[in-house]
Scaffold this motif. Structure first.
Motif, PDB file in Angstrom:
ATOM      1  N   GLN A 243      22.083  46.876  12.565  1.00 15.84           N
ATOM      2  CA  GLN A 243      22.654  48.050  12.746  1.00 15.84           C
ATOM      3  C   GLN A 243      23.792  48.430  11.860  1.00 15.84           C
ATOM      4  N   LYS A 247      23.865  51.766   9.135  1.00 19.12           N
ATOM      5  CA  LYS A 247      24.998  52.477   9.145  1.00 19.12           C
ATOM      6  C   LYS A 247      25.741  52.954   7.809  1.00 19.12           C
ATOM      7  N   ARG A 254      21.401  57.875  13.035  1.00 22.54           N
ATOM      8  CA  ARG A 254      21.444  57.814  14.652  1.00 22.54           C
ATOM      9  C   ARG A 254      20.975  56.470  14.837  1.00 22.54           C
ATOM     10  N   THR A 255      21.662  55.444  14.455  1.00 23.27           N
ATOM     11  CA  THR A 255      21.062  53.819  14.778  1.00 23.27           C
ATOM     12  C   THR A 255      21.613  53.637  16.081  1.00 23.27           C
ATOM     13  N   GLN A 256      20.853  52.922  16.925  1.00 20.50           N
ATOM     14  CA  GLN A 256      20.982  52.334  18.296  1.00 20.50           C
ATOM     15  C   GLN A 256      20.345  51.353  18.501  1.00 20.50           C
ATOM     16  N   ILE A 258      18.852  48.785  21.243  1.00 18.55           N
ATOM     17  CA  ILE A 258      18.381  48.812  22.797  1.00 18.55           C
ATOM     18  C   ILE A 258      18.151  47.540  23.094  1.00 18.55           C
ATOM     19  N   ARG A 266      16.662  51.229  17.032  1.00 17.84           N
ATOM     20  CA  ARG A 266      16.059  52.574  16.880  1.00 17.84           C
ATOM     21  C   ARG A 266      16.882  53.459  15.815  1.00 17.84           C
TER      22      ARG A 266
END
Length: 486
Positions: A243, A247, A254-256, A258, A266
């Motif tokens: 992650q 970035k 839109r790195t997320q 979960i 995601r």
């Protein structure tokens, strides 16, 4: 297992099955800059086995013309066996362009079906107009002198009515194109190069519908990151590192992270609507990709039928496991189970007939090799696409016993629920072919279960009455939406 002596010694005539040689769409996975990136065991000359996909090309959709339903014929169909060259380096070959004119080799006979593998089902009578008796006899096998229709390798052979023609039209417009896969593969390649800066022996695989042949133009991409070795990595820790890395990448946004049961990272491709879900060491996803792809290309009707079923489920809001309904994976297994348990099955159980090709604990390096040992399959079922769609809806609307049965594509049957925690008090039970857990466990509310059953019943009754795909789906709206992604 299919006896080796039954396979031809010289397979040059069957190298590409009944189709022309694959096109130039070749994805080379040997692009790492370190000596170790092409094998999981550190530096050395060893390479991965060839990682080649060969899609079954399809002809253009026929012009929709209304014809009355024709009865089931007994002409044979075959399961296409892909041949691979052992001298090819690790790569992924994709050919998805339709071929209007195709020559046909002589099909090979499948292995004999086991006589003790009866298909379990409901005691209720089958729905009108469809043969789905239990137990189901084995597929009709023609060892020699197979009667094959001239256009048996064309979808036109299964578009004998208006409903079937509508399904073909939707499939041709909505199926994932080579250009769609190119975009996903380009992003995968760039990501693997950048990830190897953190984990030099990491390998990144495209999985799911993007690679199993069951995706459409709007399908997101699933990825699986594999890091083999003696060191055990925590999934959350690895995905957290990625992650931070993502970035800083100019082509990712839109790195997320979960933190689900299977954690995923995601993100989206910058400047586009292409979304990715990346998991870590979830190897069952790679195994399922190869298994489902083997089923997807076993018969020309499989992919159009599954695509329409997915669109139907999406339109009726029963295709989201995060909201307590059915995942796409579960929907695919529902379709495969129905096709396996027809009186004249369209599909066998590949895992039962060829266990060595789909071993649950097979080393991940060798998983792509499994389907190469599966010979062609012959089925006597010649139902049209429309007949299969109507039969699918009718089977789950009026025949299948949701409260008493567990769907098993692995065994090509439904077996009785037992009192184990996996199946007890579950509304829908669908066995995962490798891990054997319940992939439909997300359906844990009765109101959602009742809604799913109701959609099967209502859609079946409507479609049986009018036999027009527009009666259960906004066909033109879906086609226009998918076409806009070109």
């Amino acid at each position: 297992m299919f006896p080796r002596s039954a396979l031809p010694r010289d397979l040059s005539a069957f190298r590409h099955g009944p189709y022309p040689p694959p096109g130039p769409q070749t994805y080379n996975y040997n692009h790492g800059s370190w000596a170790a990136v092409n094998n999981f065991h550190g530096p050395g000359p060893q390479r991965f086995p060839p990682y080649a996909w060969k899609e079954r090309p399809l002809p253009p959709a026929p012009r929709p013309v209304h014809h009355p339903y024709a009865p089931n014929m007994t002409n044979s169909r075959k399961r296409q066996n892909s041949e691979y060259s052992p001298n090819v380096v690790k790569r992924q070959r994709i050919e998805s362009h339709p071929h209007p004119s195709l020559a046909s080799p002589l099909p090979r006979t499948p292995p004999p079906r086991r006589p003790d593998r009866a298909v379990a089902g409901s005691s209720r009578p089958p729905f009108v107009g469809h043969t789905h008796s239990f137990p189901s006899p084995p597929a009709l096998i023609h060892p020699q002198g197979i009667d094959v229709p001239e256009n048996f390798n064309s979808l036109q052979a299964y578009a004998r009515d208006e409903l079937s023609c509508q399904m073909v039209e939707m499939f041709e417009a909505c199926q994932q194109q080579a250009s769609d896969l190119d975009r996903k593969e380009l992003c995968r390649t760039r990501l693997q190069d950048d990830i190897q800066g953190q984990y030099p022996v990491a390998r990144l695989y495209l999985t799911g519908s993007s690679m199993n042949g069951l995706g459409c133009r709007s399908s997101d991409a699933d990825m699986c990151l594999i890091i083999k070795g003696n060191k055990k990595h925590d999934p959350i820790s690895v995905l957290s590192v990625l992650q931070r890395l993502f970035k800083s990448l100019p082509y990712v946004e839109r790195t997320q992270l979960i933190r689900a049961k299977v954690p995923i990272l995601r993100f989206r491709e910058r400047g586009s609507d292409l979304e990715f879900d990346l998991n870590f060491n979830n190897t069952v996803g790679i195994r399922n990709t190869f298994l489902l792809r083997s089923y997807a290309f076993a018969d020309l009707r499989i992919r159009p039928l599954i695509l329409v079923v997915k669109k139907w489920a999406q339109h009726n809001h029963i295709n989201d496991a995060s909201k307590g309904t059915l995942s796409s994976y579960t929907l695919v297994l529902l379709v495969l189970h129905y096709l396996q348990t027809l009186n004249e099955p369209v599909l066998p159980s590949l895992q039962m007939d060829y266990p060595d090709s789909f071993l649950p604990l097979m080393d991940i390096d060798m998983v792509p090799e499994g389907p190469k040992r599966v010979p062609p399959y012959i089925s006597s079922n010649q139902s049209s696409l429309g007949e299969l769609l109507l039969g699918f809806l009718g089977y789950y609307a009026t025949v299948f016993s949701w409260d008493r049965k567990v769907i098993s594509v692995r065994e090509a049957k439904a077996f009785p629920k037992n009192n184990s925690p996996t199946w007890r008090n579950k509304f829908i039970c669908v066995e995962e072919p490798f891990e054997r857990n319940n992939v439909a466990r997300a359906v844990h509310e009765k109101i959602k279960f009742d809604a799913i059953k109701a959609e099967f019943v209502v859609s079946y009754r409507i479609l049986e009455d009018v036999q027009d795909l527009n009666s259960i789906l906004p066909v033109r709206e879906i086609i226009n939406k998918e076409s806009s992604r070109r």
